[in-house]
Design a protein around this motif. Sequence first.
Motif, PDB file in Angstrom:
ATOM      1  N   ASP A  93       0.862  -1.184  -0.251  1.00 15.90           N
ATOM      2  CA  ASP A  93      -0.244  -0.079   0.153  1.00 15.90           C
ATOM      3  C   ASP A  93       0.755   1.178   0.147  1.00 15.90           C
ATOM      4  N   LEU A  94       1.804   1.555   0.652  1.00 11.35           N
ATOM      5  CA  LEU A  94       3.403   2.901   0.944  1.00 11.35           C
ATOM      6  C   LEU A  94       3.630   2.913  -0.592  1.00 11.35           C
ATOM      7  N   SER A  95       3.785   1.575  -0.498  1.00  7.97           N
ATOM      8  CA  SER A  95       4.593   1.564  -2.544  1.00  7.97           C
ATOM      9  C   SER A  95       3.884   2.346  -3.855  1.00  7.97           C
ATOM     10  N   SER A  96       2.216   1.776  -3.494  1.00  6.14           N
ATOM     11  CA  SER A  96       1.772   2.612  -4.378  1.00  6.14           C
ATOM     12  C   SER A  96       1.229   3.394  -4.431  1.00  6.14           C
ATOM     13  N   ILE A  97       1.203   3.982  -2.364  1.00  4.54           N
ATOM     14  CA  ILE A  97       0.540   5.618  -3.126  1.00  4.54           C
ATOM     15  C   ILE A  97       1.947   6.358  -3.223  1.00  4.54           C
ATOM     16  N   LEU A  98       3.047   5.935  -2.871  1.00  4.70           N
ATOM     17  CA  LEU A  98       4.418   6.515  -3.732  1.00  4.70           C
ATOM     18  C   LEU A  98       4.225   6.685  -4.495  1.00  4.70           C
ATOM     19  N   GLY A  99       3.703   5.701  -5.595  1.00  2.71           N
ATOM     20  CA  GLY A  99       3.856   5.118  -7.198  1.00  2.71           C
ATOM     21  C   GLY A  99       3.070   6.514  -7.355  1.00  2.71           C
ATOM     22  N   TYR A 100       1.851   6.741  -6.794  1.00  3.30           N
ATOM     23  CA  TYR A 100       0.790   8.224  -7.310  1.00  3.30           C
ATOM     24  C   TYR A 100       1.790   9.363  -6.804  1.00  3.30           C
ATOM     25  N   ILE A 101       2.009   9.539  -6.095  1.00  7.21           N
ATOM     26  CA  ILE A 101       3.422  11.062  -6.129  1.00  7.21           C
ATOM     27  C   ILE A 101       4.074  11.128  -6.608  1.00  7.21           C
ATOM     28  N   ASP A 102       4.552  10.132  -7.220  1.00  9.18           N
ATOM     29  CA  ASP A 102       5.900  10.020  -8.303  1.00  9.18           C
ATOM     30  C   ASP A 102       5.109  10.727  -9.056  1.00  9.18           C
ATOM     31  N   MET A 103       3.764   9.698  -9.823  1.00  7.63           N
ATOM     32  CA  MET A 103       3.329  10.500 -11.332  1.00  7.63           C
ATOM     33  C   MET A 103       2.779  11.270 -11.014  1.00  7.63           C
ATOM     34  N   LEU A 104       2.084  12.103  -9.737  1.00  2.11           N
ATOM     35  CA  LEU A 104       1.489  13.145  -9.873  1.00  2.11           C
ATOM     36  C   LEU A 104       2.959  14.562  -9.927  1.00  2.11           C
ATOM     37  N   ASN A 105       4.630  14.516  -9.707  1.00  2.00           N
ATOM     38  CA  ASN A 105       5.357  14.940  -9.592  1.00  2.00           C
ATOM     39  C   ASN A 105       6.134  15.055 -10.988  1.00  2.00           C
ATOM     40  N   GLU A 106       5.109  14.081 -12.362  1.00  2.00           N
ATOM     41  CA  GLU A 106       5.504  14.369 -13.530  1.00  2.00           C
ATOM     42  C   GLU A 106       4.497  15.983 -14.114  1.00  2.00           C
ATOM     43  N   LEU A 107       3.545  15.358 -13.622  1.00  2.33           N
ATOM     44  CA  LEU A 107       2.875  16.898 -14.082  1.00  2.33           C
ATOM     45  C   LEU A 107       3.509  17.984 -14.431  1.00  2.33           C
TER      46      LEU A 107
END
Length: 95
Positions: free
Chosen positions: A30-44
């Motif tokens: 779950d934490l890996s998934s959350i951090l992955g989503y944050i990384d995706m948002l940082n690409e915007l």
Amino acid sequence: MEITSELTDYLQQLGRIRLTPEEAEKTKKDLSSILGYIDMLNELDTNGTEPMSHAFGRTNVFREDVVTNDDMRDDILSNAPESKDGAFLVPKTVE
């Protein structure tokens, strides 16, 4: 950032909780998934985007802090069953 077993153990200590091995593994995922989503948002690309604190265009509606009832102690204490030295007198609750 990689979520490791050491990190989940540390988080358990911080939160003063105990997780079963299955719960710890699920937490890692779950934490890996959350951090992955944050990384995706940082690409915007957010250049030119104004920071905001609320989704709606609200502004603070504070009013000036002005005292309007200066000295009403005597009026307020006149409603008290008992008063002493300018304060409410209440029954003792702790021995």
